[in-house]
Scaffold this motif. Structure first.
Motif, PDB file in Angstrom:
ATOM      1  N   ALA A 191       0.819  -1.212   0.000  1.00  0.00           N
ATOM      2  CA  ALA A 191       0.000   0.000   0.000  1.00  0.00           C
ATOM      3  C   ALA A 191       0.855   1.264   0.000  1.00  0.00           C
ATOM      4  N   LEU A 192       0.392   2.253  -0.779  1.00  0.00           N
ATOM      5  CA  LEU A 192       1.047   3.556  -0.835  1.00  0.00           C
ATOM      6  C   LEU A 192       0.321   4.615  -0.018  1.00  0.00           C
ATOM      7  N   VAL A 193      -0.906   4.312   0.404  1.00  0.00           N
ATOM      8  CA  VAL A 193      -1.690   5.312   1.134  1.00  0.00           C
ATOM      9  C   VAL A 193      -1.117   5.540   2.526  1.00  0.00           C
ATOM     10  N   ARG A 194      -1.333   6.756   3.014  1.00  0.00           N
ATOM     11  CA  ARG A 194      -0.864   7.070   4.369  1.00  0.00           C
ATOM     12  C   ARG A 194      -1.733   6.359   5.386  1.00  0.00           C
ATOM     13  N   MET A 195      -1.092   5.761   6.354  1.00  0.00           N
ATOM     14  CA  MET A 195      -1.771   5.113   7.471  1.00  0.00           C
ATOM     15  C   MET A 195      -0.737   4.896   8.562  1.00  0.00           C
ATOM     16  N   PRO A 196      -1.171   4.659   9.776  1.00  0.00           N
ATOM     17  CA  PRO A 196      -0.210   4.452  10.865  1.00  0.00           C
ATOM     18  C   PRO A 196       0.335   3.017  10.865  1.00  0.00           C
ATOM     19  N   GLY A 197       1.077   2.712   9.824  1.00  0.00           N
ATOM     20  CA  GLY A 197       1.659   1.390   9.661  1.00  0.00           C
ATOM     21  C   GLY A 197       1.866   1.094   8.187  1.00  0.00           C
ATOM     22  N   GLU A 198       2.185  -0.147   7.893  1.00  0.00           N
ATOM     23  CA  GLU A 198       2.400  -0.589   6.517  1.00  0.00           C
ATOM     24  C   GLU A 198       1.441  -1.731   6.215  1.00  0.00           C
ATOM     25  N   ALA A 199       0.999  -1.811   4.940  1.00  0.00           N
ATOM     26  CA  ALA A 199       0.035  -2.847   4.575  1.00  0.00           C
ATOM     27  C   ALA A 199       0.404  -3.493   3.247  1.00  0.00           C
ATOM     28  N   TRP A 200       0.081  -4.782   3.154  1.00  0.00           N
ATOM     29  CA  TRP A 200       0.291  -5.562   1.940  1.00  0.00           C
ATOM     30  C   TRP A 200      -0.971  -6.355   1.632  1.00  0.00           C
ATOM     31  N   LEU A 201      -1.182  -6.598   0.350  1.00  0.00           N
ATOM     32  CA  LEU A 201      -2.250  -7.479  -0.117  1.00  0.00           C
ATOM     33  C   LEU A 201      -1.581  -8.552  -0.954  1.00  0.00           C
ATOM     34  N   ASP A 202      -1.771  -9.792  -0.574  1.00  0.00           N
ATOM     35  CA  ASP A 202      -1.136 -10.921  -1.250  1.00  0.00           C
ATOM     36  C   ASP A 202      -2.227 -11.837  -1.807  1.00  0.00           C
ATOM     37  N   ILE A 203      -2.179 -12.099  -3.102  1.00  0.00           N
ATOM     38  CA  ILE A 203      -3.135 -13.006  -3.739  1.00  0.00           C
ATOM     39  C   ILE A 203      -2.351 -14.203  -4.258  1.00  0.00           C
ATOM     40  N   PHE A 204      -2.780 -15.380  -3.853  1.00  0.00           N
ATOM     41  CA  PHE A 204      -2.088 -16.626  -4.199  1.00  0.00           C
ATOM     42  C   PHE A 204      -3.096 -17.573  -4.839  1.00  0.00           C
ATOM     43  N   LEU A 205      -2.721 -18.187  -5.946  1.00  0.00           N
ATOM     44  CA  LEU A 205      -3.577 -19.141  -6.653  1.00  0.00           C
ATOM     45  C   LEU A 205      -2.904 -20.495  -6.714  1.00  0.00           C
ATOM     46  N   GLU A 206      -3.677 -21.524  -6.428  1.00  0.00           N
ATOM     47  CA  GLU A 206      -3.160 -22.897  -6.471  1.00  0.00           C
ATOM     48  C   GLU A 206      -4.132 -23.760  -7.274  1.00  0.00           C
ATOM     49  N   PRO A 207      -3.623 -24.501  -8.269  1.00  0.00           N
ATOM     50  CA  PRO A 207      -4.529 -25.348  -9.057  1.00  0.00           C
ATOM     51  C   PRO A 207      -5.087 -26.484  -8.204  1.00  0.00           C
ATOM     52  N   ARG A 208      -6.297 -26.901  -8.561  1.00  0.00           N
ATOM     53  CA  ARG A 208      -6.934 -28.026  -7.875  1.00  0.00           C
ATOM     54  C   ARG A 208      -7.024 -29.198  -8.839  1.00  0.00           C
ATOM     55  N   ALA A 209      -7.100 -30.386  -8.291  1.00  0.00           N
ATOM     56  CA  ALA A 209      -7.175 -31.606  -9.110  1.00  0.00           C
ATOM     57  C   ALA A 209      -8.410 -31.630 -10.005  1.00  0.00           C
ATOM     58  N   ASP A 210      -9.488 -30.946  -9.570  1.00  0.00           N
ATOM     59  CA  ASP A 210     -10.727 -30.943 -10.356  1.00  0.00           C
ATOM     60  C   ASP A 210     -10.715 -29.923 -11.498  1.00  0.00           C
ATOM     61  N   GLY A 211      -9.594 -29.227 -11.705  1.00  0.00           N
ATOM     62  CA  GLY A 211      -9.485 -28.250 -12.774  1.00  0.00           C
ATOM     63  C   GLY A 211      -9.727 -26.821 -12.320  1.00  0.00           C
ATOM     64  N   GLY A 212     -10.293 -26.645 -11.149  1.00  0.00           N
ATOM     65  CA  GLY A 212     -10.517 -25.312 -10.605  1.00  0.00           C
ATOM     66  C   GLY A 212      -9.271 -24.820  -9.882  1.00  0.00           C
ATOM     67  N   CYS A 213      -9.442 -23.848  -9.034  1.00  0.00           N
ATOM     68  CA  CYS A 213      -8.284 -23.368  -8.275  1.00  0.00           C
ATOM     69  C   CYS A 213      -8.689 -22.905  -6.884  1.00  0.00           C
ATOM     70  N   LEU A 214      -7.703 -22.862  -6.025  1.00  0.00           N
ATOM     71  CA  LEU A 214      -7.837 -22.311  -4.683  1.00  0.00           C
ATOM     72  C   LEU A 214      -7.344 -20.866  -4.771  1.00  0.00           C
ATOM     73  N   TYR A 215      -8.147 -19.947  -4.274  1.00  0.00           N
ATOM     74  CA  TYR A 215      -7.826 -18.529  -4.256  1.00  0.00           C
ATOM     75  C   TYR A 215      -7.621 -18.136  -2.800  1.00  0.00           C
ATOM     76  N   ARG A 216      -6.452 -17.587  -2.502  1.00  0.00           N
ATOM     77  CA  ARG A 216      -6.181 -17.139  -1.129  1.00  0.00           C
ATOM     78  C   ARG A 216      -5.693 -15.691  -1.199  1.00  0.00           C
ATOM     79  N   GLN A 217      -6.398 -14.832  -0.501  1.00  0.00           N
ATOM     80  CA  GLN A 217      -6.117 -13.397  -0.490  1.00  0.00           C
ATOM     81  C   GLN A 217      -5.802 -13.007   0.952  1.00  0.00           C
ATOM     82  N   THR A 218      -4.590 -12.558   1.192  1.00  0.00           N
ATOM     83  CA  THR A 218      -4.152 -12.256   2.545  1.00  0.00           C
ATOM     84  C   THR A 218      -3.766 -10.791   2.666  1.00  0.00           C
ATOM     85  N   THR A 219      -4.305 -10.146   3.677  1.00  0.00           N
ATOM     86  CA  THR A 219      -3.921  -8.785   4.010  1.00  0.00           C
ATOM     87  C   THR A 219      -3.011  -8.861   5.225  1.00  0.00           C
ATOM     88  N   VAL A 220      -1.898  -8.154   5.148  1.00  0.00           N
ATOM     89  CA  VAL A 220      -0.952  -8.096   6.261  1.00  0.00           C
ATOM     90  C   VAL A 220      -0.778  -6.627   6.628  1.00  0.00           C
TER      91      VAL A 220
END
Length: 157
Positions: free
Chosen positions: A92-121
């Protein structure tokens, strides 16, 4: 939402019938003129609160509408890490009392779809940062949950 070594961490995890490449295409195309889907107004409001300290044009920016690269700016974020079809980490570039990140992770699934994981730190800066995190927690959860749903919905189209 949890706390790990001074960081606040919040994760949204969903599965999608869309394959990883379809989801990645939506993830990599987010922001800029395309916006942030149904949460666009909320993201814009948060960035607008920061506008006084930002030069003109800083709130809505992408160098390439389809591809991202480490170091590029994406609206009010900087692309910190990118592993195509797998992971995007924004700082994040916005001003705030700290630092922030957004992490998006994709993992394929055996059924052809995917696992979507979105983490804010969030790494708070003192008591003001901790108070900020808790004050923003409810809107944060609503915006992040909606963002995940919107990305996966667009990937299925």
């Amino acid at each position: 939402m949890g706390r790990t070594q001074g960081f606040y961490v919040d994760t949204v995890q969903r599965t999608s019938p869309a394959d990883r490449d379809a989801v990645w295409s939506v993830v990599e195309g987010i922001g800029g003129e395309r916006g942030w889907y149904s949460t666009d107004r909320l993201w814009a409001a948060r960035a607008a609160a920061n506008r006084l300290g930002l030069p003109p044009g800083r709130l809505r920016h992408r160098e390439d509408p389809d591809r991202l690269a480490p170091g590029q700016r994406l609206d009010w974020w900087t692309v910190e890490a990118l592993e195509p079809s797998r992971r995007l980490r924004l700082r994040a570039l916005v001003r705030m009392p700290g630092e922030a990140w957004l992490d998006i992770f994709l993992e394929p699934r055996a059924d052809g779809g995917c696992l979507y994981r979105q983490t804010t730190v969030f790494r708070p800066a003192g008591a003001a940062g901790r108070a900020y995190w808790y004050a923003m927690l409810a809107p944060h959860k609503a915006v992040m949950g909606r963002l995940a749903s919107d990305i996966l919905e667009h990937a299925r189209r």
